[in-house]
Design an enzyme around this catalytic site. Structure first.
Site, PDB file in Angstrom:
ATOM      1  N   ALA A 187      42.582  41.622  42.784  1.00 43.17           N
ATOM      2  CA  ALA A 187      43.933  41.042  42.747  1.00 43.17           C
ATOM      3  C   ALA A 187      44.948  42.049  42.206  1.00 43.17           C
ATOM      4  O   ALA A 187      46.076  42.152  42.714  1.00 43.17           O
ATOM      5  CB  ALA A 187      43.943  39.780  41.898  1.00 43.17           C
ATOM      6  N   LEU A 246      50.540  38.656  34.911  1.00 45.69           N
ATOM      7  CA  LEU A 246      50.225  37.482  34.100  1.00 45.69           C
ATOM      8  C   LEU A 246      49.241  36.546  34.793  1.00 45.69           C
ATOM      9  O   LEU A 246      49.175  35.361  34.480  1.00 45.69           O
ATOM     10  CB  LEU A 246      51.528  36.726  33.768  1.00 45.69           C
ATOM     11  CG  LEU A 246      52.678  37.573  33.180  1.00 45.69           C
ATOM     12  CD1 LEU A 246      53.952  36.737  33.059  1.00 45.69           C
ATOM     13  CD2 LEU A 246      52.292  38.143  31.814  1.00 45.69           C
ATOM     14  N   GLU A 266      41.382  52.253  43.859  1.00 43.67           N
ATOM     15  CA  GLU A 266      42.391  53.091  44.515  1.00 43.67           C
ATOM     16  C   GLU A 266      42.283  52.980  46.034  1.00 43.67           C
ATOM     17  O   GLU A 266      43.295  52.947  46.728  1.00 43.67           O
ATOM     18  CB  GLU A 266      42.247  54.547  44.065  1.00 43.67           C
ATOM     19  CG  GLU A 266      42.326  54.730  42.543  1.00 43.67           C
ATOM     20  CD  GLU A 266      41.022  54.400  41.819  1.00 43.67           C
ATOM     21  OE1 GLU A 266      39.993  54.184  42.492  1.00 43.67           O
ATOM     22  OE2 GLU A 266      41.041  54.346  40.568  1.00 43.67           O
ATOM     23  N   ASP A 304      44.838  45.270  42.399  1.00 45.46           N
ATOM     24  CA  ASP A 304      45.085  46.310  43.407  1.00 45.46           C
ATOM     25  C   ASP A 304      46.045  45.791  44.470  1.00 45.46           C
ATOM     26  O   ASP A 304      46.941  46.498  44.919  1.00 45.46           O
ATOM     27  CB  ASP A 304      43.767  46.748  44.055  1.00 45.46           C
ATOM     28  CG  ASP A 304      42.735  47.140  43.008  1.00 45.46           C
ATOM     29  OD1 ASP A 304      43.142  47.608  41.934  1.00 45.46           O
ATOM     30  OD2 ASP A 304      41.535  46.951  43.270  1.00 45.46           O
ATOM     31  N   GLY A 311      36.514  49.862  45.096  1.00 49.48           N
ATOM     32  CA  GLY A 311      37.177  51.016  44.505  1.00 49.48           C
ATOM     33  C   GLY A 311      38.657  50.689  44.443  1.00 49.48           C
ATOM     34  O   GLY A 311      39.308  50.487  45.466  1.00 49.48           O
TER      35      GLY A 311
HETATM   36  O1  CKP Z   1      41.655  45.376  38.800  1.00 56.28           O
HETATM   37  P1  CKP Z   1      41.105  44.953  40.098  1.00 56.28           P
HETATM   38  O2  CKP Z   1      40.293  43.705  40.028  1.00 56.28           O
HETATM   39  O3  CKP Z   1      42.153  44.873  41.170  1.00 56.28           O
HETATM   40  O4  CKP Z   1      40.141  46.150  40.518  1.00 56.28           O
HETATM   41  C1  CKP Z   1      38.967  45.979  41.263  1.00 56.28           C
HETATM   42  C2  CKP Z   1      38.282  47.262  41.578  1.00 56.28           C
HETATM   43  O5  CKP Z   1      37.265  49.922  41.405  1.00 56.28           O
HETATM   44  C3  CKP Z   1      36.970  47.016  42.295  1.00 56.28           C
HETATM   45  O6  CKP Z   1      37.054  47.431  43.640  1.00 56.28           O
HETATM   46  C4  CKP Z   1      35.972  47.861  41.537  1.00 56.28           C
HETATM   47  O7  CKP Z   1      35.144  48.586  42.348  1.00 56.28           O
HETATM   48  C5  CKP Z   1      36.830  48.788  40.702  1.00 56.28           C
HETATM   49  O8  CKP Z   1      37.964  48.003  40.404  1.00 56.28           O
HETATM   50  C6  CKP Z   1      36.045  49.285  39.507  1.00 56.28           C
HETATM   51  O9  CKP Z   1      35.648  50.448  39.523  1.00 56.28           O
HETATM   52  O10 CKP Z   1      35.828  48.483  38.585  1.00 56.28           O
HETATM   53 MG    MG Z   2      43.146  45.773  37.655  1.00 59.10          MG
END
Ligand code: CKP
Ligand code: MG
Length: 314
Positions: free
Chosen positions: A259, A228, A36, A261, A34
């Site tokens: 990454a 980037l 957030e 997050d 998640g």
């Molecule tokens: O943009 P990011 O790769 O940092 O985000 C990853 C998260 O919440 C991951 O925890 C996943 O569960 C999510 O994005 C999503 O709902 O896709």
């Molecule tokens: Mg992202």
């Protein structure tokens, strides 16, 4: 102390133990996901008071999420429980070549998707310093979108700064035009916008970091940081400050998910620590580089002591 607030859907995530198509995987490792909640974990590890607004089901995944979150010292008072909707979960593939893993969601009509504006406690924002939102919460359901809007308005009324990670998830939207319109509406209303370069291409119609930044600055955003990937980040502010900060070298990319997050944790924490924009972008890159080296989303996020050691070394 600065108090950090975020809102979203947390899920149980099952990461394949071996490479290959998800349909063929027999063993998975469970962790927490998640976008957030990942950011809340990072902020809490750095010593910020973090509050997470969400909803879970009356089931074992809900219990797992609650436990994982309280273990991270995140305030759970605003996590409510749905009696008739289940906690969402997701699967993630195991990649060995550093490419983006495949994810599959089981989150439609989830407990978190029933979060609504009435679940938002106005009082929380009276003592809040910063609200972080992402494009996922506004994609999950119309009630969650209203809840997110309400949180955004309360934050602005109370003088909390707001960051917005565009986090495009096309599979959660009916079509691309709806996605773009909704994401940009929230982005324009935020102080800091954090798009990835590929997201910027879709949202602002350009693959030039500065053009993407200008697009948001022209719509009233104060700071834009375009991620980037391994190349680092480009930042630009409404006071005319801009620059590119190089990425941190990584020996082996294990899993790119999370990454963005971690990057947000770096930027927000540095700004709340009173650092300049360039240092904030640098810390974003540093934390992003830690997360791509582990398979989980938040396992790589440092404590305050670890961060101090790392920042002294660079
Ligand atoms: O943009 P990011 O790769 O940092 O985000 C990853 C998260 O919440 C991951 O925890 C996943 O569960 C999510 O994005 C999503 O709902 O896709
Ligand atoms: Mg992202």
């Amino acid at each position: 102390t600065h108090s950090f607030i975020t809102l979203g859907e947390a899920m149980a995530m099952f990461v394949a133990k071996t490479p290959g198509q998800l349909a063929n995987i027999e063993e998975f490792h469970r962790s927490l996901a998640g976008a957030e909640v990942n950011v809340a974990i990072g902020m809490a590890r750095l010593g910020f008071e973090a509050s997470y607004i969400s909803k879970v089901g009356k089931d074992s995944f809900g219990q797992f999420i609650r436990k994982a979150i309280s273990k991270e010292n995140i305030r759970t008072a605003w996590i409510s429980e749905s009696t008739n909707h289940a906690t969402g979960f997701m699967l993630k593939s195991n990649v060995t070549d550093g490419s983006d893993p495949k994810v599959e969601y089981f989150r439609k009509n989830s407990a978190a998707s029933t979060l609504s504006a009435t679940d938002i406690d106005e009082n929380l924002f009276k003592t809040g310093t910063h609200l972080h939102l992402t494009g996922i919460s506004i994609a999950v359901s119309s009630t969650m979108r209203e809840a997110t809007k309400h949180a955004l308005n309360l934050a602005k009324e109370q003088g909390c700064s707001v960051s917005f990670d565009t986090n495009l998830r096309p599979t959660l939207w009916p079509d691309e035009a709806t996605m773009i319109a909704n994401i940009n509406e929230f982005a324009f209303a935020s102080d800091i916008v954090l798009p990835g370069i590929e997201e910027g291409k879709i949202l602002a119609g350009s693959d030039q970091p500065e053009v993407i930044a200008d697009f948001y600055l022209q719509h009233g955003v104060k700071t834009v940081i375009v991620k980037l990937g391994s190349k680092g980040a480009f930042f630009k502010t409404n006071t005319g400050e801009s620059g590119t900060v190089a990425g941190f070298p990584v020996e082996k990319v294990v899993d790119t998910v999370g990454a963005g997050d971690s990057f947000a944790v770096g930027v927000i924490s540095a700004l709340l620590d009173g650092k300049a924009m360039e240092q904030a972008a640098r810390r974003g890159n540093l934390l992003g580089s830690l997360t791509v080296q582990v398979r989980g989303d938040s396992e790589g996020l440092p404590t305050r002591a670890h961060l101090s050691t790392l920042e002294k070394a660079v």
